[in-house]
Design an enzyme around this catalytic site. Structure first.
Site, mmCIF file in Angstrom:
data_model
loop_
_atom_site.group_PDB
_atom_site.id
_atom_site.type_symbol
_atom_site.label_atom_id
_atom_site.label_comp_id
_atom_site.label_asym_id
_atom_site.label_seq_id
_atom_site.Cartn_x
_atom_site.Cartn_y
_atom_site.Cartn_z
ATOM 1 N N GLY A 378 0.772 -1.238 0.000
ATOM 2 C CA GLY A 378 0.000 0.000 0.000
ATOM 3 C C GLY A 378 0.796 1.276 0.000
ATOM 4 O O GLY A 378 0.212 2.354 0.141
ATOM 5 N N SER A 743 16.769 -7.016 18.430
ATOM 6 C CA SER A 743 16.651 -5.556 18.421
ATOM 7 C C SER A 743 15.884 -5.002 19.618
ATOM 8 O O SER A 743 15.801 -3.782 19.777
ATOM 9 C CB SER A 743 15.965 -5.091 17.129
#
Length: 782
Positions: A378, A743
């Protein structure tokens, strides 16, 4: 030569009713049997019979068989043909039926129908003689000049054809070997005649009458063939191609008829095809292959399956744009304006396109780059590829690769296979008609793999600038230059792309849009598009930027703008209903103004359904324009908000931090919560964490314990040993979702530091990154 007594057919024959063709003595035809009586005849007489006599039938022409046994037998044609059933083939699709191969023997006349069910049987009288060895000399003397005239026309007709064709040569020999009395029936069945003319020949019992009726048919065919040869005089080379004629046992036509006109058109098409090959600008190797194939095509009968395959191949070779290309528009300033008008943000993509234009200005022979746009759905990867083609002034072609698991989709099928065709690359070039288009390889990360090969491996040659100048499609089997094609691939992630294919592409990350960028995109592109699609104007609806921000933050949560576009569509549909109702009310009010006084009021009240006073008021007062969409209107149209901004509330106490997480649909924020309690120094981890994330938690607590004095971190008892008589519980909400990765290390450290220091973490900061045992935060991969 002594004569032999004539052969007699049985005096009682079962009747096969046909209405499509006419069987003449000496000829052969196939007929389909699917009606009730005819099916019973085949099953009872042909399939169960054991003698030669059971294979002899009486074929009655021009007489349809009723669909059911209950119907009466129609009037039968007076003259029929006794026939020998040579072959019977049955099938059940699309309905039960048989196909008969029958050979005509002689004429007969129906004397009396003996029975009608289960199939008709009649007493017949034989009209023609059947001799095994006819006395040809005696026959010629009896027939006289009429026979000689017929023989002369027949020989003239056959010798006008190509005698090198075996069927024509065989027919010429038959004219001398067969008895003259059999020739009218045989030649009438070969040349193109109507069923009415064949019926007339069948009804001609007298041999003299039969000759008189057949001679005009031969003359007509001869004149047609002469006219055809006259019009083809300037194409002497093409007159040598094979003229297809069926053997004597099958009903066909002589050239010069309607079917031959179709052959003439095909021949003209082949001449045009050969001319296109000579004038085309294809490479020498491809030209040699085409010349060889066109020579084979000329010598090939049209009935061969390979004829159509070869012709399709040559037409494709001629239509391919070997040297045809478009001229690039290299105005950088105009290109920048066009890209900015089509897309907001996407600075990396625009910069790369402008760089390509700048280099093309300096060097005309630059090969097309291989770009790969990687980003969440998108965000406009496909539409920006179309804008790149528009900017360069090139043709655009999209190839959807999602779910493709056959390498033949890329390289094509070899022509030895039935239904073979070129791959999508060559088909795309044929469609656009130029050799330098922009090819968008959509969803390259969703390629599959099967027993038919690996399409990702087939793309290695296509997307390699050092190899694609010599790309060979299996169908073409000659090299085609793809070096001028600008390939743009799109993907949501690089994790599923094979390393060898990934190495051949220039990766350009397309990040998700920020809130500010979504607001600009909505008011520049999405809202005008939805207004146009729903027939609305800015004078009828207004959506302020504050409302757009509410839709973005409370009703959508995505990296792109697809859900946002759908929300605007829902708003426009709701407004369209209001506008349409308002126009209907205005029309009613205008009609009511024609009358006066009480009559007007009564007219309005009659149209209003029984209801509240507010309903009557609404009917009298259409909505004011423009309709303003605010937060209350959003709740009415879109329902209650789907997402709440809860960041500040959740960070109102120590021990909570915000991390950043990556998903294929874009970035997400992730809360990390910690609490401490009296215990034995244990660390509890919850939230369906992977092994790497668990290691990050142990790493964080180890670094904090070693640096507790430096940062004044203490437990509940004031000790710098953070786990002394203290248990720690670390939780990652959304426990149904599996989480893993290194992370989250810096987020865990911040969360625990907030817990032990008692200080709040800022609510407008989120973090991600791996930590080391020495406290270093490593950069995340991009």
């Amino acid at each position: 030569m002594s004569s032999v007594s004539p052969i007699q057919i049985p005096s009682r024959l079962p009747l096969l009713l046909t209405h499509e063709g006419v069987l003449l003595p000496g000829s052969t035809m196939r007929t389909s049997v699917d009606s009730a009586r005819n099916l019973q005849l085949v099953r009872s007489r042909l399939l169960q019979g054991t003698s030669l006599q059971s294979t002899i039938l009486g074929v009655i022409p021009n007489t349809p068989d009723p669909a059911s046994d209950a119907q009466d037998l129609p009037p039968l044609h007076r003259i029929g043909t006794a026939a020998l059933a040579v072959q019977v083939v049955g099938s059940n699709w699309p309905k039960p039926h048989y196909t008969l191969l029958i050979t005509g023997l002689c004429r007969f006349q129906i004397v009396q129908v003996l029975k009608e069910k289960p199939y008709p049987v009649a007493e017949v009288e034989q009209l023609d003689r059947l001799e095994e060895f006819p006395n040809t000399c005696k026959t010629r003397e009896e027939l006289g000049e009429l026979s000689e005239q017929f023989y002369k026309y027949a020989v003239q007709l056959v010798e006008m054809l190509d005698m090198s064709v075996p069927a024509v040569a065989k027919l010429r020999r038959l004219l001398d070997s067969l008895p003259r009395e059999a020739l009218p029936d045989i030649l009438t069945s070969i040349i193109r005649t109507s069923n009415k003319e064949k019926l007339q020949i069948l009804d001609a019992v007298s041999l003299e009458e039969r000759f008189k009726m057949t001679i005009p048919l031969l003359v007509r065919q001869i004149e047609g063939l002469k006219l055809l040869q006259k019009t083809r005089k300037h194409k002497q080379d093409d007159d040598k191609r094979v003229i297809a004629i069926r053997p004597v046992r099958r009903i066909t036509h002589i050239p010069g008829t309607l079917e031959d006109e179709d052959e003439d058109e095909d021949n003209d098409d082949i001449v045009m095809l050969e001319k296109k090959i000579r004038t085309s600008s294809m490479p020498e190797q491809a030209h040699k292959v085409c010349v060889k194939e066109i020579k084979r095509l000329k010598k090939m009968p049209q009935s061969m399956p390979e004829y159509a395959l070869t012709r399709n191949y040559l037409e494709l070779m001629v239509e391919l744009p070997w040297n045809k290309s478009t001229t690039d528009r290299l105005d950088i300033r105009a290109a920048r304006i066009l890209l900015d008008n089509d897309h907001y943000a996407m600075e990396k993509l625009k910069k790369r396109v402008l760089e390509y234009l700048a280099v093309r200005q300096l060097k005309n022979t630059l090969k097309g780059p291989i770009l790969c746009f990687v980003g969440p759905p998108g965000v406009g990867k496909t539409s920006v590829g179309r804008s790149v083609a528009k900017t360069l002034g090139r043709e655009f072609h999209r190839i959807a690769l999602g779910g493709v698991c056959d390498q033949s989709d890329i390289r094509g099928h070899r022509r030895t296979y039935v239904g073979s065709m070129p791959g999508r690359i060559i088909n795309g070039l044929k469609t656009v008609g130029v050799n330098n288009p922009v090819f968008l390889l959509d969803e390259v990360d969703k390629l599959g793999k099967s027993l038919q090969g690996d399409p990702a491996a087939a793309l290695l040659e296509v997307l390699d600038p050092e190899q694609n100048h010599n790309f060979t499609d299996h169908y073409l089997n000659v090299a085609f230059d793809l070096s001028q094609v600008l390939f743009i691939a799109t993907a949501n992630t690089t994790a599923t792309i094979p390393p060898a294919l990934l190495d051949r592409m220039e990766i350009i990350q397309v990040p998700g849009y920020t809130q500010e960028e979504k607001i600009e995109i909505a008011h520049r592109h999405l809202i005008p598009k939805q207004l146009e699609q729903h027939g609305l104007t800015p004078q009828q609806i207004q959506i302020p930027q504050l409302t757009t921000l509410d839709i973005i933050t409370r009703y959508t949560r995505e990296a792109g703008v697809r859900s946002l576009d759908r929300k605007f569509g829902a708003i426009c549909r709701a407004v369209a209903v209001k506008v349409a109702e308002g126009q209907h009310k205005e029309a009613k009010l205008e009609r009511s103004d024609v009358t006066e006084g009480e009559g007007c009021k009564e007219h309005i009240l009659e149209d209003v359904k029984p209801g509240s006073i507010s309903d009557t008021t609404d009917l009298a007062l259409p909505p004011e324009m423009p309709i303003l969409i605010d937060f209350h209107a959003l709740k009415d149209i879109l329902g209650p908000p789907m997402y709440e901004m809860e960041v500040s509330e959740r960070l109102s106490q120590p021990g909570v931090a915000i991390g950043l997480a990556w998903t294929p649909l874009g970035g997400e924020i992730m809360f990390v919560e910690a609490s401490r309690m009296d215990g034995e120094g244990q660390l509890t981890l919850t939230g369906q964490l992977g092994d790497v994330m668990k290691e990050s938690a142990h790493l964080a607590i180890s670094w904090l314990r070693s640096n507790a004095k430096k940062y004044h971190l203490t437990n509940a008892s004031g000790s710098f040993d953070l786990l002394d008589n203290t248990d720690i519980h670390l939780h990652f909400p959304a426990g149904a979702v599996t989480k893993d990765g290194p992370s989250a290390g810096v987020t865990i450290v911040t969360c625990l530091a907030s817990l032990f220091s008692g200080r709040l973490v800022r609510s407008d900061v989120a973090m991600t990154g791996e930590i080391t045992l020495r406290g270093l935060v490593l950069p995340i991969s991009t």
